[in-house]
Write an enzyme that holds these catalytic residues in place. Sequence first.
Site, PDB file in Angstrom:
ATOM      1  N   HIS A   1      46.934  25.041  58.476  1.00 26.26           N
ATOM      2  CA  HIS A   1      46.487  26.290  59.117  1.00 26.26           C
ATOM      3  C   HIS A   1      45.842  27.262  58.135  1.00 26.26           C
ATOM      4  O   HIS A   1      45.395  28.331  58.542  1.00 26.26           O
ATOM      5  CB  HIS A   1      47.684  26.957  59.794  1.00 26.26           C
ATOM      6  CG  HIS A   1      48.703  27.398  58.791  1.00 26.26           C
ATOM      7  ND1 HIS A   1      49.435  26.501  58.040  1.00 26.26           N
ATOM      8  CD2 HIS A   1      49.079  28.627  58.372  1.00 26.26           C
ATOM      9  CE1 HIS A   1      50.215  27.175  57.212  1.00 26.26           C
ATOM     10  NE2 HIS A   1      50.030  28.461  57.392  1.00 26.26           N
TER      11      HIS A   1
ATOM     12  N   GLU B   1      55.793  24.468  49.798  1.00 28.89           N
ATOM     13  CA  GLU B   1      54.390  24.815  49.569  1.00 28.89           C
ATOM     14  C   GLU B   1      54.293  25.430  48.171  1.00 28.89           C
ATOM     15  O   GLU B   1      54.988  26.384  47.858  1.00 28.89           O
ATOM     16  CB  GLU B   1      53.921  25.825  50.621  1.00 28.89           C
ATOM     17  CG  GLU B   1      52.425  26.055  50.552  1.00 28.89           C
ATOM     18  CD  GLU B   1      51.972  27.381  51.122  1.00 28.89           C
ATOM     19  OE1 GLU B   1      50.776  27.511  51.411  1.00 28.89           O
ATOM     20  OE2 GLU B   1      52.801  28.309  51.268  1.00 28.89           O
TER      21      GLU B   1
ATOM     22  N   ASP C   1      59.567  26.337  59.732  1.00 25.09           N
ATOM     23  CA  ASP C   1      58.858  26.924  58.604  1.00 25.09           C
ATOM     24  C   ASP C   1      59.761  28.023  58.043  1.00 25.09           C
ATOM     25  O   ASP C   1      60.127  28.950  58.758  1.00 25.09           O
ATOM     26  CB  ASP C   1      57.530  27.520  59.100  1.00 25.09           C
ATOM     27  CG  ASP C   1      56.447  27.511  58.043  1.00 25.09           C
ATOM     28  OD1 ASP C   1      56.753  27.903  56.903  1.00 25.09           O
ATOM     29  OD2 ASP C   1      55.312  27.118  58.355  1.00 25.09           O
TER      30      ASP C   1
END
Length: 594
Positions: free
Chosen positions: A346, A270, A104
């Site tokens: 998440h 994202e 990430d």
Amino acid sequence: MAPTGVDKHRWWKDAVVYQVYPASFLDTNGDGWGDVPGITAKLDYLKDLGVDIIWVSPIYKSPQIDMGYDISDYKDIDPAYGSLEDVDELIKELKKRDMKLMMDLVVNHTSDQHSWFLESRSSKDNPKRDWYIWKPAKYDADGNREPPNNWAMILGEANSAWTWDEKTQEYYLSLFTSEQPDLNWENPELRAAVHDVMRFWLERGCSGFRMDVINLISKVQDFPDAEVTVKSHKYQPGDKYYANGPRLHEFLKEINKKVLSQYDTITVGEMPFVRDEDEIIRIVGSEEQELNMIFSFDIVDIDNAPGDFKLALHPWDARDLRRIVTRLQRLMIDRDGWNSLFVENHDQPRSVSRFCDDSDEWRDTGAKLLCLMQTTLGGTVYVYQGEELGMRNIPPEWDPREYKDVETINYWKKMNAKHPNDKEKLNEARKIMQKKARDNARTPMQWSAEPNAGFCNLAGERGPWMRVIDDYKTVNAAAQVYNIVVGQMSVWQFWQRALRHRKQHKDVFVYGDFAPVGDESPSVFAYKRWSEHEAFVSVLNFSGEEIEWDIPADVGVERWVAGNYTADEDVDKPKEGKLTLGPWEGLLGQCRVG
Ligand code: GLC
Ligand code: CA
């Protein structure tokens, strides 16, 4: 139209990605916190499910204000998770199984404890001052100090996005929380430092990145006030000025040229707030050399109230789902882009609780309905830990103190300050938390019926960092993977079969064409997928009612090959005329070609 005759197959298109939320995955040393050895220990479980790549949410050094999305050292692992050697071991074990690791990459901001920021805030003439976004205060008519503009903080329940620094008497931009200062991508040295971090991880053997809020890295440089869209708040959503800003494509192309093009990677950005189709294609178009794919928020924003912050409840039905899915599926096919498929992560509540019905009666069926959809659409599939078990949201009875996420805590505090002793308002706020809070997806993974759901084996008094959901004695991996009952299939087994089927027919499901089928309906979402050689139809009842659905004559169903009411691979249902679908029932049919 997409070019024909070109080989469009790529490993990162037909791969299945599984997201690990490391704090809640598996704890191997009994401190109540999941760790890297815990991930390594479960690789066979993931391989059996059909996973090719794991994306691990941040495990870097971090004060954990935002669960690791506040990084204080990009090149080291937080001791709570283990060490760099543990990551090397994880990569080695992944390679043995022909699997890959995605890290990430959180580079819109750092932690306020990162050495870069400590230097930056030390004085106005520090060489790293310009690595972050500093601005002088504004003053109102009465001489009161005000932030440089009216942007609202994203996780701070609508406080100002700017944080005042006493020492140097300026504000810094902190879009998420005060402890997450935004980096200044206008500065070429900062960009080079980010490229260096990426190379560090690629050289270590990671195969790509999920890039956290990557579309926020370029801000409109005169930092204008946002239009007032939420009348009840002083500070306003400023995304128009920081999402997909003026230099985003330049920065992404630079990353590609200087780093990614030198490796064989998978990248997913994202990208909240983005709806514009040209903007999306500029990033994921096959000729663009920016990113392989993005996470679009359309599906997971389906129940957010327009023009309000995300902790709100908004009704939706299958027509919304059909519109959203059709638009993105067609966009990628017509304009040669690529898409990711996800309904959980998440930051979102559990999908079965959100889109279906998580009661004991329907949880299993609902989770399989979502699996049918996720495994029969075009794009790269992402499965979030626990989704393969149909894990549910936190139960409504839990005390607000069980919620650990900074966003939820800020929200609950704000609601209490705003409506002290107003039972009704506070009950409504609790209801929203139970339905929408990020905590819902962050409870410990339910491995077995053992104490703490097998997530950790604790000596002493301390429990897991977050409470385990009370249903773990029935909803757990051990029961779903090993408990083979003839004629029945667990959610996990259903996912395993569906992923296998998807790969066997990848020319249809991954690479094929798409069209919605039948009339718009508030309950049923149906669509056809096909290649030159094969065709399938998915018929999904997104309602708790029994529904009659007319099979359009041209669909040409030959056989119903899967459904969430049975383990059979030949489901006995009419192939033409009227089809009766039970609550949350979904069917997959093989069709005549042409
Ligand atoms: C992304 C992450 C989220 C985090 C935020 C700030 O949206 O997924 O968990 O809070 O970025 O880094
Ligand atoms: Ca641990």
